[in-house]
Design a protein around this motif. Structure first.
Motif, PDB file in Angstrom:
ATOM      1  N   ASN A 628     -43.982  70.720 -35.598  1.00  0.00           N
ATOM      2  CA  ASN A 628     -45.032  69.703 -35.567  1.00  0.00           C
ATOM      3  C   ASN A 628     -45.114  68.898 -36.851  1.00  0.00           C
ATOM      4  N   ILE A 629     -44.835  69.524 -38.000  1.00  0.00           N
ATOM      5  CA  ILE A 629     -44.844  68.758 -39.257  1.00  0.00           C
ATOM      6  C   ILE A 629     -43.712  67.747 -39.254  1.00  0.00           C
ATOM      7  N   LYS A 630     -42.577  68.129 -38.709  1.00  0.00           N
ATOM      8  CA  LYS A 630     -41.443  67.195 -38.689  1.00  0.00           C
ATOM      9  C   LYS A 630     -41.668  66.048 -37.695  1.00  0.00           C
ATOM     10  N   LYS A 631     -42.611  66.231 -36.773  1.00  0.00           N
ATOM     11  CA  LYS A 631     -42.994  65.117 -35.910  1.00  0.00           C
ATOM     12  C   LYS A 631     -43.800  64.089 -36.700  1.00  0.00           C
ATOM     13  N   GLU A 632     -44.574  64.582 -37.667  1.00  0.00           N
ATOM     14  CA  GLU A 632     -45.433  63.708 -38.469  1.00  0.00           C
ATOM     15  C   GLU A 632     -44.700  63.122 -39.676  1.00  0.00           C
ATOM     16  N   PHE A 633     -43.806  63.912 -40.271  1.00  0.00           N
ATOM     17  CA  PHE A 633     -43.102  63.495 -41.491  1.00  0.00           C
ATOM     18  C   PHE A 633     -41.606  63.696 -41.294  1.00  0.00           C
ATOM     19  N   ALA A 634     -40.883  62.599 -41.295  1.00  0.00           N
ATOM     20  CA  ALA A 634     -39.456  62.661 -40.998  1.00  0.00           C
ATOM     21  C   ALA A 634     -38.668  63.375 -42.092  1.00  0.00           C
ATOM     22  N   SER A 635     -39.194  63.374 -43.326  1.00  0.00           N
ATOM     23  CA  SER A 635     -38.448  63.973 -44.435  1.00  0.00           C
ATOM     24  C   SER A 635     -39.409  64.583 -45.432  1.00  0.00           C
ATOM     25  N   LEU A 636     -38.849  65.380 -46.351  1.00  0.00           N
ATOM     26  CA  LEU A 636     -39.643  65.950 -47.428  1.00  0.00           C
ATOM     27  C   LEU A 636     -40.251  64.849 -48.285  1.00  0.00           C
ATOM     28  N   ASP A 637     -39.472  63.816 -48.559  1.00  0.00           N
ATOM     29  CA  ASP A 637     -39.975  62.718 -49.396  1.00  0.00           C
ATOM     30  C   ASP A 637     -41.187  62.036 -48.780  1.00  0.00           C
ATOM     31  N   SER A 638     -41.155  61.843 -47.445  1.00  0.00           N
ATOM     32  CA  SER A 638     -42.290  61.166 -46.793  1.00  0.00           C
ATOM     33  C   SER A 638     -43.542  62.028 -46.877  1.00  0.00           C
ATOM     34  N   LEU A 652     -56.089  65.084 -45.593  1.00  0.00           N
ATOM     35  CA  LEU A 652     -54.740  65.236 -45.053  1.00  0.00           C
ATOM     36  C   LEU A 652     -54.606  66.561 -44.312  1.00  0.00           C
ATOM     37  N   ILE A 653     -55.170  67.621 -44.889  1.00  0.00           N
ATOM     38  CA  ILE A 653     -55.119  68.932 -44.238  1.00  0.00           C
ATOM     39  C   ILE A 653     -55.872  68.889 -42.912  1.00  0.00           C
ATOM     40  N   GLU A 655     -56.174  66.189 -41.021  1.00  0.00           N
ATOM     41  CA  GLU A 655     -55.310  65.447 -40.096  1.00  0.00           C
ATOM     42  C   GLU A 655     -54.235  66.363 -39.517  1.00  0.00           C
ATOM     43  N   LEU A 656     -53.690  67.241 -40.363  1.00  0.00           N
ATOM     44  CA  LEU A 656     -52.693  68.198 -39.868  1.00  0.00           C
ATOM     45  C   LEU A 656     -53.325  69.128 -38.827  1.00  0.00           C
ATOM     46  N   ALA A 657     -54.563  69.541 -39.080  1.00  0.00           N
ATOM     47  CA  ALA A 657     -55.260  70.426 -38.137  1.00  0.00           C
ATOM     48  C   ALA A 657     -55.449  69.744 -36.789  1.00  0.00           C
ATOM     49  N   ASP A 658     -55.707  68.424 -36.814  1.00  0.00           N
ATOM     50  CA  ASP A 658     -55.842  67.678 -35.556  1.00  0.00           C
ATOM     51  C   ASP A 658     -54.566  67.751 -34.723  1.00  0.00           C
ATOM     52  N   GLN A 659     -53.432  67.934 -35.416  1.00  0.00           N
ATOM     53  CA  GLN A 659     -52.150  68.046 -34.707  1.00  0.00           C
ATOM     54  C   GLN A 659     -51.818  69.501 -34.367  1.00  0.00           C
ATOM     55  N   GLY A 660     -52.790  70.397 -34.580  1.00  0.00           N
ATOM     56  CA  GLY A 660     -52.561  71.796 -34.262  1.00  0.00           C
ATOM     57  C   GLY A 660     -51.891  72.581 -35.366  1.00  0.00           C
ATOM     58  N   ILE A 661     -51.877  72.042 -36.595  1.00  0.00           N
ATOM     59  CA  ILE A 661     -51.240  72.725 -37.729  1.00  0.00           C
ATOM     60  C   ILE A 661     -52.346  73.328 -38.594  1.00  0.00           C
ATOM     61  N   LEU A 662     -52.612  74.602 -38.398  1.00  0.00           N
ATOM     62  CA  LEU A 662     -53.667  75.280 -39.128  1.00  0.00           C
ATOM     63  C   LEU A 662     -53.048  76.078 -40.271  1.00  0.00           C
ATOM     64  N   LEU A 663     -53.169  75.552 -41.475  1.00  0.00           N
ATOM     65  CA  LEU A 663     -52.503  76.161 -42.616  1.00  0.00           C
ATOM     66  C   LEU A 663     -53.081  77.532 -42.953  1.00  0.00           C
ATOM     67  N   GLU A 664     -54.381  77.715 -42.743  1.00  0.00           N
ATOM     68  CA  GLU A 664     -54.970  79.023 -43.034  1.00  0.00           C
ATOM     69  C   GLU A 664     -54.392  80.099 -42.128  1.00  0.00           C
ATOM     70  N   ALA A 665     -54.178  79.769 -40.856  1.00  0.00           N
ATOM     71  CA  ALA A 665     -53.557  80.728 -39.945  1.00  0.00           C
ATOM     72  C   ALA A 665     -52.124  81.010 -40.365  1.00  0.00           C
ATOM     73  N   LEU A 666     -51.443  79.970 -40.813  1.00  0.00           N
ATOM     74  CA  LEU A 666     -50.049  80.127 -41.233  1.00  0.00           C
ATOM     75  C   LEU A 666     -49.947  81.039 -42.457  1.00  0.00           C
ATOM     76  N   LYS A 667     -50.930  80.965 -43.342  1.00  0.00           N
ATOM     77  CA  LYS A 667     -50.908  81.828 -44.518  1.00  0.00           C
ATOM     78  C   LYS A 667     -50.959  83.301 -44.135  1.00  0.00           C
ATOM     79  N   GLU A 668     -51.630  83.613 -43.031  1.00  0.00           N
ATOM     80  CA  GLU A 668     -51.684  85.000 -42.579  1.00  0.00           C
ATOM     81  C   GLU A 668     -50.284  85.514 -42.262  1.00  0.00           C
ATOM     82  N   GLU A 669     -49.417  84.615 -41.807  1.00  0.00           N
ATOM     83  CA  GLU A 669     -48.073  85.006 -41.413  1.00  0.00           C
ATOM     84  C   GLU A 669     -47.069  84.878 -42.548  1.00  0.00           C
ATOM     85  N   VAL A 670     -47.239  83.870 -43.420  1.00  0.00           N
ATOM     86  CA  VAL A 670     -46.223  83.558 -44.425  1.00  0.00           C
ATOM     87  C   VAL A 670     -46.608  84.066 -45.810  1.00  0.00           C
TER      88      VAL A 670
END
Length: 777
Positions: A628-638, A652-653, A655-670
């Motif tokens: 999903n992040i790569k759908k929003e940002f084509a590259s690391l630079d962008s 910005l965080i 906006e990412l959540a609106d796309q279903g990207i929940l960073l707090e949940a990801l931290k539980e895994e990563v």
């Protein structure tokens, strides 16, 4: 005045609103600005959740209150006049509005879906905005309403209770489409609305408008259980007053009322009621509302024939969450195509219904188990030698260890989340429900010792369990927490607080599956219920992938000459009638084997989340985030560029959540200690990551604080510590100076003065953020 310098809101106030008012629109009664018509989808990942953005229209125009006909999308003057048309058209489809306008303050672009004007789309001046009468006449022509009395019906207003609830947009759509159909003379009407979306509230508003205009004077509301009749009469229908409403409970009929409530004739099991409807003349009722009209058992079909066909002259409205569409049954054949549909998927997307996550559990015997030669069960019966599988377990073969494993997994989930989360365990039959109750009691012995009703069995044969039904569904009652059942809780029970649905039953019917899922879809945000979980031991959730689950219903039953217009039913289970509740309870199989000593274990689990497209996400949070992040940002630079340009990283965080990207949940895994920025770069772009502590230490090593006063350095060091502990968004918060350890340094006013003025303090915060991320340019 230079329009280019005006904000969008200024354009509305100075140009659009005056133009509407000049055209004759009543600003107080007919015009609403900034109308939020959805709440925003609840996005769930791990144990985290957030809400996406709701949909909001700049203007909605109403001919009468709650009868919307037009939408206006406003833009600032830097944009072309028609710039907002794509969004306006999208919203108009959802709201079912035929007239669409956009404006940037110079003029309007008018899109007319009715085909009653000269052009489909044209630009008109601010002085040429159409009047309410003009648009309403076009609307009536578009809807095929040309009779003066039909027009009166359509113009009848809703019931308004100051301080009470107002209809949501989809309820308005359902009510307005139904009233318009009746005004055109349609006699059979079907409304399809997902469980939990307020079908009875919608029915009330339909009846109110028709009754107030005297289009329908005597109304019959049919439901499937007495509790629902009382709830409807004393709840949504209460504004009519008890003087004109009556619940039919026995054959002695009082014909002095105007609105009647009754059970389906074939569902009561009460002899006095049978054929009681014949006490009324066939033309007594003008309108019949049939709640849960997906019902299709043989007895119910009989009720349809005897009741609906007896009152065939009445307008009849069917309400259902699950249209019955199989090779044998089709209620659309009787009621016709739905005049409006509001699906579970749409309800979740709008944020009015709770989304779900699925925990699919596989055991070592799911693919099959063959008994040893000569195996005898506990009652001395030889177990037939064949391969048993999921279809057989607890129907033909009860394995104690399997029941135990299921109970253990349910309890493990509750202990890890909330041991008082309302839970329904759907079992194969009454016997299975009883054994599951026993296993769950043993697994939760500590709580059962204190609270005997922590686990109950609610089935048709269990008087004590049935007495606990009201407590189980009551939002205020804590106990019972876990209910084991067979069929009794599949439908018609308003289980608002259910957070876990366990599927350990063989579910072959899509209608039944939809009804079971509907037990969890109600939202109760104030009470902490924003989503629910489904634990599946029988692969029943494969039905989510079936297009029929949330797709368009189609007519399959096609009656031939001489056939009943009400189709036969495909159900083979005998219906048991008990205290006016339909209980399709399957009696225990006398040939069932009961065995123990079989090694059973869980060999695989997979957690699936409800995705933005309505499909279950089966990949890990890490893989899902990367995609999903790569759908929003084509590259690391962008991504880096966007991060650096964001004044508030929290936005910005979000906006990412609106796309279903929940960073707090990801931290539980990563990794919990990772910075949000590093987390995204690491997961999506395979970059090496720094922890927040490492980034903070790098700032300190550079002696960046040297240019500030001693007090300011203390504040910045405190902010850096706050960042280490809680992340970048914590230091962007306006309340950060009131939080420890920074608040120990002085009052917020004193701390800001250490930098000079407020602007100087805010500048220092921005510089601190730059220092934190100064190696990412």
């Amino acid at each position: 005045m230079n329009k280019k310098n005006l904000s969008e809101r200024d354009i509305c106030t100075k140009f659009i609103t005056p133009a509407i008012q000049k055209a004759g629109w009543d600003i107080k009664r007919q015009v609403r600005e900034e109308v939020s018509f959805t709440d925003g989808r609840i996005i769930v990942q791990g144990r985290m959740h957030t809400r996406g953005k709701g949909k909001r229209a700049d203007y909605i125009l109403y001919y009468k209150p709650e009868i919307p006909i037009a939408i206006i999308e406003a833009k600032d003057n830097k944009k072309p006049v028609g710039d907002g048309m794509p969004q306006a058209l999208e919203y108009s489809e959802i709201l079912q509005l035929p007239f669409v306008f956009t404006s940037n303050g110079d003029s309007f672009v008018f899109h007319d879906k009715t085909g009653t004007g000269n052009k489909l789309e044209e630009e008109i001046s601010l002085d040429s905005f159409p009047s309410p009468a003009d648009l309403w006449q076009r609307y009536l022509t578009f809807k095929g309403i040309d009779d003066p009395y039909a027009q009166e019906i359509v113009e009848q207003e809703y019931y308004f209770d100051l301080g009470g609830k107002t209809p949501r947009y989809y309820q308005l759509n359902a009510v307005n489409r139904t009233v318009e159909a009746i005004a055109r003379g349609q006699e059979r009407i079907l409304l399809v609305m997902a469980t939990g979306t307020g079908k009875t509230f919608t029915a009330f508003n339909i009846v109110w408008r028709l009754w107030k205009i005297n289009a329908k004077k005597r109304i019959l509301f049919l439901a499937d259980r007495n509790a629902l009749l009382t709830q409807t009469k004393n709840g949504d229908f209460a504004p009519f007053g008890n003087e004109i409403m009556h619940i039919i409970r026995h054959r002695k009929i009082d014909k002095s009322y105007q609105i009647y409530f009754a059970l389906y004739q074939g569902l009561t099991g009460v002899e006095e009621w049978k054929n009681a409807y014949k006490e009324f003349s066939p033309d007594f009722f003008d309108l019949i509302i049939v709640d849960e009209c997906h019902r299709g058992s043989a007895a119910e079909a009989s009720a349809w024939r005897e009741v609906l066909e007896y009152f065939s002259s009445a307008t009849q409205i069917g309400l259902t969450a699950t249209p019955k569409e199989t090779k044998d049954v089709s209620n659309m054949t009787y009621f016709g195509e739905p005049v409006y549909k509001y699906s579970l998927k749409q309800g979740i997307e709008d944020g009015f219904l709770a989304p779900y996550k699925v925990i699919r559990v596989t055991t070592n015997i799911d693919e099959g188990w063959r008994p040893p030669r000569g195996l005898v069960d506990r009652y001395g019966n030889y177990v037939a030698d064949r391969i048993y599988n999921l279809v057989d377990y607890d129907r033909k073969l009860a394995i104690d260890e399997r029941t135990q494993v299921v109970a253990e997994r349910i309890t493990k989930w509750l202990k890890a989340t909330d041991r008082f989360a309302k839970t329904i365990v759907f079992c194969v039959d009454i016997d299975h429900a009883n054994r599951m109750r026993m296993a769950l009691i043993n697994e939760n012995a500590d709580l059962v010792a204190k609270h005997p009703q922590y686990v109950v069995k609610i089935t048709g044969d269990d008087e004590i369990g049935k007495q606990e039904l009201d407590n189980f569904v009551d939002v205020e009652e804590r106990f019972p927490v876990i209910a084991t059942t067979s069929k009794m809780l599949t439908t018609g029970i308003d289980t608002k607080m259910v957070k876990l649905i366990v599927l350990d039953a063989n579910i072959a019917s899509m209608t039944e599956f939809k009804q079971i899922i509907g037990r969890g879809t109600r939202l109760r945000e104030k009470e902490g219920k924003v989503y629910f979980s489904i634990m599946d031991f029988k692969k029943a959730t494969n039905m989510f992938a079936d297009p029929e689950f949330d797709g368009e219903p189609v007519i399959i039953y096609d009656p031939q000459d001489g056939d009943s217009i009400i189709p036969p039913d495909e159900e083979e289970i005998e219906d048991i009638h008990y205290n006016d509740i339909l209980i399709d309870e399957t009696p225990p199989d006398p040939n069932k084997y009961y065995v123990s000593g079989i090694p059973v274990s869980i060999i695989h689990e997979r957690v699936q989340y409800y995705g933005a497209d309505g499909r279950l996400i089966t990949e890990s949070l890490k893989d899902y985030t990367k995609t999903n992040i790569k759908k929003e940002f084509a590259s690391l630079d962008s991504f880096i560029q966007r991060w650096n340009e964001s004044d508030k990283k929290a936005e910005l965080i979000s906006e990412l959540a609106d796309q279903g990207i929940l960073l707090e949940a990801l931290k539980e895994e990563v990794g919990k200690e990772m910075d949000d920025f590093d987390l995204v770069c690491h997961v999506a772009f395979d970059q090496p990551a720094l922890t927040r502590k490492e980034r903070a230490e790098n700032v300190r090593k550079r002696n960046y604080f040297g240019k500030y006063s001693e007090k300011a350095r203390e504040v910045l060091d405190g902010l850096l510590t706050k960042y280490e502990d809680d992340g970048i968004t914590s230091i962007e918060s306006g309340a950060v100076l009131k939080l420890k350890p920074i608040s120990d340094l002085g009052s917020p006013v004193e701390l800001v003065r250490a930098f000079g003025k407020k602007d100087d303090f805010e500048k220092a915060i921005r510089e601190l953020e730059q220092e934190i991320y100064n190696n990412i340019a």
